[in-house]
Every structure is written in C-alpha cells, then in structure tokens.
Design a protein around this motif. Sequence first.
Motif, PDB file in Angstrom:
ATOM      1  N   SER A  41      25.254   8.155  41.670  1.00  0.00           N
ATOM      2  CA  SER A  41      24.989   9.428  42.228  1.00  0.00           C
ATOM      3  C   SER A  41      23.339   9.316  42.723  1.00  0.00           C
ATOM      4  N   VAL A  42      22.075   9.852  44.023  1.00  0.00           N
ATOM      5  CA  VAL A  42      21.270  10.561  43.745  1.00  0.00           C
ATOM      6  C   VAL A  42      21.557  11.757  42.818  1.00  0.00           C
ATOM      7  N   PRO A  43      22.443  13.074  43.647  1.00  0.00           N
ATOM      8  CA  PRO A  43      22.302  14.229  42.290  1.00  0.00           C
ATOM      9  C   PRO A  43      23.066  13.848  40.347  1.00  0.00           C
ATOM     10  N   GLY A  44      23.764  13.142  40.153  1.00  0.00           N
ATOM     11  CA  GLY A  44      23.361  11.872  38.986  1.00  0.00           C
ATOM     12  C   GLY A  44      22.958  12.147  39.045  1.00  0.00           C
ATOM     13  N   ARG A  45      21.770  11.143  39.257  1.00  0.00           N
ATOM     14  CA  ARG A  45      20.491  11.137  38.906  1.00  0.00           C
ATOM     15  C   ARG A  45      19.618  12.066  38.331  1.00  0.00           C
ATOM     16  N   LYS A  46      20.145  13.096  39.738  1.00  0.00           N
ATOM     17  CA  LYS A  46      18.822  14.374  39.272  1.00  0.00           C
ATOM     18  C   LYS A  46      19.266  14.631  38.152  1.00  0.00           C
ATOM     19  N   GLN A  47      20.288  15.570  38.098  1.00  0.00           N
ATOM     20  CA  GLN A  47      20.937  15.667  37.230  1.00  0.00           C
ATOM     21  C   GLN A  47      20.215  15.086  35.572  1.00  0.00           C
ATOM     22  N   HIS A  48      20.549  14.121  35.362  1.00  0.00           N
ATOM     23  CA  HIS A  48      20.048  13.617  33.767  1.00  0.00           C
ATOM     24  C   HIS A  48      19.278  13.297  34.126  1.00  0.00           C
ATOM     25  N   HIS A  49      18.126  13.169  35.068  1.00  0.00           N
ATOM     26  CA  HIS A  49      16.856  13.404  34.850  1.00  0.00           C
ATOM     27  C   HIS A  49      16.023  15.071  34.428  1.00  0.00           C
ATOM     28  N   SER A  50      16.670  15.466  34.575  1.00  0.00           N
ATOM     29  CA  SER A  50      16.337  17.008  34.864  1.00  0.00           C
ATOM     30  C   SER A  50      16.542  17.457  33.119  1.00  0.00           C
ATOM     31  N   GLY A  51      17.777  16.831  32.152  1.00  0.00           N
ATOM     32  CA  GLY A  51      18.173  16.934  31.290  1.00  0.00           C
ATOM     33  C   GLY A  51      17.238  16.799  30.301  1.00  0.00           C
ATOM     34  N   ARG A  52      17.552  17.820  29.219  1.00  0.00           N
ATOM     35  CA  ARG A  52      17.066  18.152  27.558  1.00  0.00           C
ATOM     36  C   ARG A  52      16.077  16.941  27.202  1.00  0.00           C
ATOM     37  N   LYS A  53      17.147  15.933  26.691  1.00  0.00           N
ATOM     38  CA  LYS A  53      17.186  14.701  26.494  1.00  0.00           C
ATOM     39  C   LYS A  53      17.160  13.056  26.886  1.00  0.00           C
ATOM     40  N   HIS A  54      17.180  13.252  28.279  1.00  0.00           N
ATOM     41  CA  HIS A  54      15.786  13.026  29.100  1.00  0.00           C
ATOM     42  C   HIS A  54      14.548  12.784  28.837  1.00  0.00           C
ATOM     43  N   ILE A  55      14.081  14.159  29.154  1.00  0.00           N
ATOM     44  CA  ILE A  55      12.619  15.165  29.331  1.00  0.00           C
ATOM     45  C   ILE A  55      12.448  14.268  27.815  1.00  0.00           C
ATOM     46  N   MET A  56      13.138  14.918  26.814  1.00  0.00           N
ATOM     47  CA  MET A  56      12.510  14.159  25.285  1.00  0.00           C
ATOM     48  C   MET A  56      12.072  13.114  25.301  1.00  0.00           C
ATOM     49  N   ASN A  57      13.029  12.015  26.212  1.00  0.00           N
ATOM     50  CA  ASN A  57      13.021  11.189  25.596  1.00  0.00           C
ATOM     51  C   ASN A  57      11.202  10.120  26.300  1.00  0.00           C
ATOM     52  N   VAL A  58      11.465  10.722  28.128  1.00  0.00           N
ATOM     53  CA  VAL A  58      10.243  10.582  27.989  1.00  0.00           C
ATOM     54  C   VAL A  58       8.715  10.854  27.692  1.00  0.00           C
ATOM     55  N   ILE A  59       8.681  12.332  27.199  1.00  0.00           N
ATOM     56  CA  ILE A  59       7.644  12.782  26.096  1.00  0.00           C
ATOM     57  C   ILE A  59       7.407  11.633  24.922  1.00  0.00           C
ATOM     58  N   GLU A  60       8.129  11.578  24.187  1.00  0.00           N
ATOM     59  CA  GLU A  60       8.563  10.620  22.994  1.00  0.00           C
ATOM     60  C   GLU A  60       7.767   9.119  23.662  1.00  0.00           C
ATOM     61  N   TYR A  61       8.152   8.615  24.827  1.00  0.00           N
ATOM     62  CA  TYR A  61       7.491   7.408  25.187  1.00  0.00           C
ATOM     63  C   TYR A  61       6.245   7.107  25.765  1.00  0.00           C
ATOM     64  N   TRP A  62       5.933   7.981  25.827  1.00  0.00           N
ATOM     65  CA  TRP A  62       4.991   8.435  26.642  1.00  0.00           C
ATOM     66  C   TRP A  62       2.943   8.038  25.968  1.00  0.00           C
ATOM     67  N   SER A  63       3.666   9.234  24.641  1.00  0.00           N
ATOM     68  CA  SER A  63       3.245  10.088  23.948  1.00  0.00           C
ATOM     69  C   SER A  63       2.674   8.870  23.356  1.00  0.00           C
ATOM     70  N   GLN A  64       3.736   7.788  22.601  1.00  0.00           N
ATOM     71  CA  GLN A  64       2.516   6.891  21.947  1.00  0.00           C
ATOM     72  C   GLN A  64       1.488   6.202  22.384  1.00  0.00           C
ATOM     73  N   PHE A  65       1.577   5.794  23.667  1.00  0.00           N
ATOM     74  CA  PHE A  65       0.444   5.746  24.438  1.00  0.00           C
ATOM     75  C   PHE A  65      -1.045   6.109  24.934  1.00  0.00           C
ATOM     76  N   GLN A  66      -0.762   8.107  23.962  1.00  0.00           N
ATOM     77  CA  GLN A  66      -1.837   9.041  24.197  1.00  0.00           C
ATOM     78  C   GLN A  66      -2.844   8.271  22.939  1.00  0.00           C
ATOM     79  N   SER A  67      -2.264   7.978  21.807  1.00  0.00           N
ATOM     80  CA  SER A  67      -3.705   7.960  21.070  1.00  0.00           C
ATOM     81  C   SER A  67      -4.694   6.087  21.342  1.00  0.00           C
ATOM     82  N   ALA A  68      -4.106   5.393  22.378  1.00  0.00           N
ATOM     83  CA  ALA A  68      -4.753   4.157  22.718  1.00  0.00           C
ATOM     84  C   ALA A  68      -6.176   4.765  23.842  1.00  0.00           C
ATOM     85  N   LEU A  69      -5.329   6.186  24.836  1.00  0.00           N
ATOM     86  CA  LEU A  69      -6.457   5.781  25.993  1.00  0.00           C
ATOM     87  C   LEU A  69      -8.057   6.558  25.023  1.00  0.00           C
TER      88      LEU A  69
END
Length: 117
Positions: free
Chosen positions: A31-59
Amino acid sequence: AQREPARRAAVDVAMPRYYCEYCDISLTHSSVPGRKQHHSGRKHIMNVIEYWSQFQSALPSTPRIPPRPGAPPMPPVGRPPMPPMGRMPPMPPGMHPGMHQGMSRMPGPPMGMPPMG
C-alpha cells in the motif's frame, strides 16, 4: 479443499507486490503507506546512497570558472556579503539612521500620559 489454494493464487496475481530494486526485496504491504514507510527507512536510504555513489566518479568534475578581471571577489557561501568599508547597508522601509529594529516611526505618548485606546 482443492479449490481454496486456487482461489488464493488468483488473489496473489490480482494484487502484485511492490518490489524495491535498491533493496532487492518485495514488500508484503504494497500500500502507499507501506511504501512510504519503506522509503523513509534507514536501510533503504543507505541502499539508495550506495547505489548512486557508484556513478559519482563517472561524472565529470565541474570546471572552476575564473572571475572576470576587475570583478569583486565572491563572498564565502553561507554568510551574507559585508558592505564596503565606510558604507552602511540600506535601511528597511520606515526606518531612518539612529533607529533600532524594534522602534517604529510613530512616537509613543508623552511621559506621564496614559496610552490612547
């Protein structure tokens, strides 16, 4: 007893689960509240940061633009620019030199007189 699992499988097909590609998991509460809760979670945020940091050096790095000859230097980020020496910053509307921020243009009643109103 044979029909109940078939009916349950039809419900699973009708209600697809939300799959998070960053975390590589399917959410049980899609559900939308379930997804919002997941997206605001610490593990999800760290996974997003880790994913996008691999492209930082390519810029490509942003080239530093030299200032124009004769232009004043830029003030440091985060501080308001200081006025040139000997000049005062402009006064707010309704104020004149010698007034403090809390004072208004209209004077109060003379000493000893009760305020009107």
